[in-house]
Design a protein around this motif. Sequence first.
Motif, PDB file in Angstrom:
ATOM      1  N   THR A   1     -10.186  -8.388  -1.881  1.00 39.02           N
ATOM      2  CA  THR A   1     -11.087  -8.153  -0.676  1.00 39.02           C
ATOM      3  C   THR A   1     -10.439  -7.293   0.336  1.00 39.02           C
ATOM      4  O   THR A   1     -10.734  -7.012   1.335  1.00 39.02           O
ATOM      5  CB  THR A   1     -10.989  -9.551  -0.264  1.00 39.02           C
ATOM      6  OG1 THR A   1      -9.792 -10.106  -0.300  1.00 39.02           O
ATOM      7  CG2 THR A   1     -11.996 -10.529  -0.905  1.00 39.02           C
ATOM      8  N   ASP A   2      -9.004  -6.928  -0.102  1.00 38.63           N
ATOM      9  CA  ASP A   2      -8.295  -5.967   0.726  1.00 38.63           C
ATOM     10  C   ASP A   2      -7.922  -4.832  -0.189  1.00 38.63           C
ATOM     11  O   ASP A   2      -7.330  -4.948  -1.209  1.00 38.63           O
ATOM     12  CB  ASP A   2      -7.030  -6.656   1.138  1.00 38.63           C
ATOM     13  CG  ASP A   2      -6.104  -6.018   2.253  1.00 38.63           C
ATOM     14  OD1 ASP A   2      -6.089  -4.794   2.096  1.00 38.63           O
ATOM     15  OD2 ASP A   2      -5.667  -6.520   3.408  1.00 38.63           O
ATOM     16  N   ILE A   3      -8.256  -3.448   0.546  1.00 37.75           N
ATOM     17  CA  ILE A   3      -7.710  -2.301  -0.278  1.00 37.75           C
ATOM     18  C   ILE A   3      -6.358  -2.380  -0.674  1.00 37.75           C
ATOM     19  O   ILE A   3      -6.226  -1.573  -1.629  1.00 37.75           O
ATOM     20  CB  ILE A   3      -8.226  -1.113   0.595  1.00 37.75           C
ATOM     21  CG1 ILE A   3      -8.367   0.241  -0.077  1.00 37.75           C
ATOM     22  CG2 ILE A   3      -7.325  -0.970   1.854  1.00 37.75           C
ATOM     23  CD1 ILE A   3      -9.144   1.410   0.403  1.00 37.75           C
ATOM     24  N   ALA A   4      -5.446  -2.756  -0.007  1.00 32.64           N
ATOM     25  CA  ALA A   4      -4.098  -3.012  -0.226  1.00 32.64           C
ATOM     26  C   ALA A   4      -3.824  -3.495  -1.778  1.00 32.64           C
ATOM     27  O   ALA A   4      -2.817  -3.047  -2.610  1.00 32.64           O
ATOM     28  CB  ALA A   4      -3.162  -3.657   0.781  1.00 32.64           C
ATOM     29  N   GLU A   5      -4.753  -4.237  -2.297  1.00 35.08           N
ATOM     30  CA  GLU A   5      -4.751  -4.929  -3.372  1.00 35.08           C
ATOM     31  C   GLU A   5      -4.966  -3.773  -4.478  1.00 35.08           C
ATOM     32  O   GLU A   5      -4.803  -3.920  -6.070  1.00 35.08           O
ATOM     33  CB  GLU A   5      -5.646  -6.018  -3.843  1.00 35.08           C
ATOM     34  CG  GLU A   5      -5.561  -7.196  -3.122  1.00 35.08           C
ATOM     35  CD  GLU A   5      -6.497  -8.013  -2.836  1.00 35.08           C
ATOM     36  OE1 GLU A   5      -7.246  -8.425  -4.059  1.00 35.08           O
ATOM     37  OE2 GLU A   5      -7.259  -8.456  -1.961  1.00 35.08           O
ATOM     38  N   VAL A   6      -5.566  -2.854  -4.433  1.00 33.55           N
ATOM     39  CA  VAL A   6      -5.876  -1.751  -5.507  1.00 33.55           C
ATOM     40  C   VAL A   6      -5.094  -0.320  -5.036  1.00 33.55           C
ATOM     41  O   VAL A   6      -4.967   0.594  -5.912  1.00 33.55           O
ATOM     42  CB  VAL A   6      -7.401  -1.452  -5.516  1.00 33.55           C
ATOM     43  CG1 VAL A   6      -8.259  -2.495  -5.840  1.00 33.55           C
ATOM     44  CG2 VAL A   6      -7.951  -0.807  -4.062  1.00 33.55           C
ATOM     45  N   LEU A   7      -4.120  -0.371  -4.028  1.00 35.22           N
ATOM     46  CA  LEU A   7      -3.311   0.942  -3.829  1.00 35.22           C
ATOM     47  C   LEU A   7      -1.979   0.539  -4.154  1.00 35.22           C
ATOM     48  O   LEU A   7      -1.575  -0.661  -3.878  1.00 35.22           O
ATOM     49  CB  LEU A   7      -3.336   1.190  -2.293  1.00 35.22           C
ATOM     50  CG  LEU A   7      -4.675   1.702  -1.926  1.00 35.22           C
ATOM     51  CD1 LEU A   7      -4.926   1.870  -0.364  1.00 35.22           C
ATOM     52  CD2 LEU A   7      -5.285   3.033  -2.394  1.00 35.22           C
ATOM     53  N   THR A   8      -1.134   1.421  -4.765  1.00 41.54           N
ATOM     54  CA  THR A   8       0.228   1.188  -5.101  1.00 41.54           C
ATOM     55  C   THR A   8       0.923   1.079  -3.798  1.00 41.54           C
ATOM     56  O   THR A   8       1.684  -0.072  -3.408  1.00 41.54           O
ATOM     57  CB  THR A   8       0.868   2.290  -5.914  1.00 41.54           C
ATOM     58  OG1 THR A   8       0.648   3.540  -5.256  1.00 41.54           O
ATOM     59  CG2 THR A   8       0.269   2.301  -7.583  1.00 41.54           C
ATOM     60  N   PHE A   9       0.649   1.912  -2.845  1.00 38.91           N
ATOM     61  CA  PHE A   9       1.472   1.811  -1.625  1.00 38.91           C
ATOM     62  C   PHE A   9       0.730   2.233  -0.478  1.00 38.91           C
ATOM     63  O   PHE A   9       0.489   3.437  -0.112  1.00 38.91           O
ATOM     64  CB  PHE A   9       2.653   2.763  -1.653  1.00 38.91           C
ATOM     65  CG  PHE A   9       3.779   2.182  -3.062  1.00 38.91           C
ATOM     66  CD1 PHE A   9       4.295   1.252  -3.016  1.00 38.91           C
ATOM     67  CD2 PHE A   9       3.749   3.240  -3.950  1.00 38.91           C
ATOM     68  CE1 PHE A   9       5.120   1.018  -4.183  1.00 38.91           C
ATOM     69  CE2 PHE A   9       4.510   3.190  -5.228  1.00 38.91           C
ATOM     70  CZ  PHE A   9       5.333   1.913  -5.044  1.00 38.91           C
ATOM     71  N   PRO A  10      -0.075   1.280   0.069  1.00 42.78           N
ATOM     72  CA  PRO A  10      -1.014   1.536   1.213  1.00 42.78           C
ATOM     73  C   PRO A  10      -0.053   2.051   2.499  1.00 42.78           C
ATOM     74  O   PRO A  10       1.106   2.046   2.307  1.00 42.78           O
ATOM     75  CB  PRO A  10      -1.494   0.434   1.545  1.00 42.78           C
ATOM     76  CG  PRO A  10      -0.770  -0.830   0.904  1.00 42.78           C
ATOM     77  CD  PRO A  10       0.029  -0.152  -0.178  1.00 42.78           C
ATOM     78  N   VAL A  11      -0.848   2.608   3.402  1.00 44.46           N
ATOM     79  CA  VAL A  11       0.057   3.343   4.521  1.00 44.46           C
ATOM     80  C   VAL A  11       1.100   2.273   5.315  1.00 44.46           C
ATOM     81  O   VAL A  11       2.127   2.856   5.562  1.00 44.46           O
ATOM     82  CB  VAL A  11      -0.849   3.851   5.783  1.00 44.46           C
ATOM     83  CG1 VAL A  11      -1.707   2.493   6.342  1.00 44.46           C
ATOM     84  CG2 VAL A  11      -0.553   4.556   6.425  1.00 44.46           C
ATOM     85  N   GLY A  12       0.834   1.082   5.227  1.00 47.01           N
ATOM     86  CA  GLY A  12       1.843   0.197   5.820  1.00 47.01           C
ATOM     87  C   GLY A  12       3.222   0.170   4.953  1.00 47.01           C
ATOM     88  O   GLY A  12       4.254  -0.048   5.592  1.00 47.01           O
ATOM     89  N   SER A  13       3.225   0.716   3.683  1.00 47.42           N
ATOM     90  CA  SER A  13       4.564   0.674   3.101  1.00 47.42           C
ATOM     91  C   SER A  13       4.674   2.019   2.276  1.00 47.42           C
ATOM     92  O   SER A  13       5.460   2.019   1.382  1.00 47.42           O
ATOM     93  CB  SER A  13       4.403  -0.416   1.836  1.00 47.42           C
ATOM     94  OG  SER A  13       3.476  -0.401   0.978  1.00 47.42           O
ATOM     95  N   ALA A  14       4.001   3.016   2.669  1.00 49.40           N
ATOM     96  CA  ALA A  14       4.032   4.418   2.085  1.00 49.40           C
ATOM     97  C   ALA A  14       5.159   5.030   2.574  1.00 49.40           C
ATOM     98  O   ALA A  14       5.569   4.932   3.884  1.00 49.40           O
ATOM     99  CB  ALA A  14       2.852   5.258   2.376  1.00 49.40           C
TER     100      ALA A  14
END
Lengths: 325, 188
Positions: A312-325
Amino acid sequence: MSSIEWRPTAGWQAIKERAEMQQCIRAFFAKRDVLEVETPILARAGVTDVHLHNAVTRLQGPGMPQPQNFYLQTSPEYAMKRLLAAGSGPIFQICKVVRDDEISRRHNPEFSMLEWYRPGFDDYALMAELNLLIQQVLGCESAECLTYQQAFIQTLNIDPLDIAAKPNLLSILQKQGFADAVSESDSLDTLLQLAMSVLIEPVIGQQRPCFVSHFPASQAALARISKQDMRVSHRFELFYKGLELANGFWELADAEQQRQRFRDDNRQRKAMGLPVQPIDEHLLAALASGLPDCSGVAVGLDRLLMLRVGATDIAEVLTFPVGSA
Amino acid sequence: MANFSTNEFKSGLKIMQDGEPCVILENEMVKPGKGQAFSRVRIRKLLSGKVVEKTFKSGDSVEGADVVDVELAYLYSDGEFWHFMNNESFEQIAADDAAVGDNKKWLVEQDVCTITLWNGKPINVAPPNFVELEITETDPGLKGDTAGTGGKPATLVTGAVVRVPLFVQIGEVIKVDTRSGEYVSRVK
C-alpha cells in the motif's frame, strides 16, 4: 551502533518480485520483436507541462567550459521519438525517471518506468497490447474500457466535455468536502483532474483494470486530437485498484502543432509564475523530418509491483525511497 | 503567525481552519501523472476535538496557529478556574472549565500537567499518565477475596469513579492510568 535507518524499506520478497517482473516484461517484448533501447536521463531540455517539474543539474567538462543546465528526464519520450523518427521500428525501455515535487505513498521523485512505442498502432491496438502485458504481470482479468466521458457520467452524472459543466462540478466537489481546494477561478480541467483523483479513481477498476480513453482535447498532452470529435484526444490511461498505472497516446506527429503546444504551456507557466522551460528542438527537428504513425505508452513499474505484492506504500517496493536515499 | 505552504505540512503542525486551531494528523499528496497536485490532510480541531479531512491545492498556504504545550504544576481550583504554575518562573495561569473538561477529575496538587496554549490562553489540560488519589467511598469488600472477579466502583477524592479490586478500602491511595481511567495498583 548507529541508529540511522540504512536498511532497505523493501523486503527481499518485493526485491525478487521486481526482478521477476522485469524478466516477464522483457520476455513479452522479445517475443514480439520489440527492441530494448537506452536513452539519456540528462538532456538540455525538459518538459513544458505545467504540472510536471524537472529536477535540474549542472554539467561541465571538455567542450563545456561553463556549467550548463541539464534536465533529468520525466519520461524517455522525447529521446525515444527521435529513435522512432530515425527508423528504429518498435522499441521499449525500462528506465529511471525523475519528477520533482512528487512525494507520497504512491509517488517517489525517482521511479521506474516502462515505456514503449508501436509504429502502425493506434490507441486501441496499443491498449490491447498493454491489456495482455498487465494480465501476464499481475495475473488479473482482462481490463474493461470506459471513455473519459463515460467515467464521469457513470460516477458523477457530469458530462466532462460540456463546457457548461463547470458550476455543477464545482458544487459537487464543494459538497464532497473539497471546498478548500477549488474555487470559481479554477479551470474546468483543474476541477476534472481533482474529481478524477478523488472521486473516480477510487471507484473504477476495482475488480479488473480499467482503461479510460479519449481524454478531453484540453488534456491531450502529446496525443493527437480525434478527427471524429474535436473535443477529445487519443490519450488514454489505465487504472487498477485505485492506482493510476499507465498513460498512453496515439502520438501527435505534427511538428508545428507540437511547437504550438509547447508555447501554450510556457505561456501558461508564465501566467502561473512557473519557470519557462527550454523547448526540445531535437524532438521538434525529429518530428519535422517525419515521425512514423505510432502509439506509445508509459507504465509506472513501482506501482505495478505494488499491486503484484499487495503493497500500500511505494516504500515497500523501493530499496531506498527518497526519505532514506 | 507565519503561513505554511502545503510542502511544509507534516503531522503535528498547528494550523488555523474554520477559525479554530487544529493539528495535522496526516498529510498525503494526490496527483494525477499529468495533472494538478493536491494535499489531503486529516486534522484534529483542538477546541472541539473533531477530526476532519481537508484538501488544498499543492502550493497553497494556510495560516499557522500559535499553539504551544507547556508543563505546569497544578495548584488549586477556585471553582471557576483551575490554577497552574510554571515551577521555574513561578508565573501562574488559570484554565477555565472548557479547557480542563473531564480531566478535572485527575488533577492532583503539585502534579505537572501539559497545558496547551493558543495565543497564550489555555485550551487543553492533559494530566500525567498516572496519578495517585485517595478513595473516599467504596463498598467494603468481602474478606478473603483477593482475585477480584469484576471489582467494584470506588469514588476518589476528586470525584472520579474507577473500578477497583474488592480488597481495596476507603482511605487507601491508589494509582490510576488517566488515559484509560483504570486502576493500576495500591500505593503504600
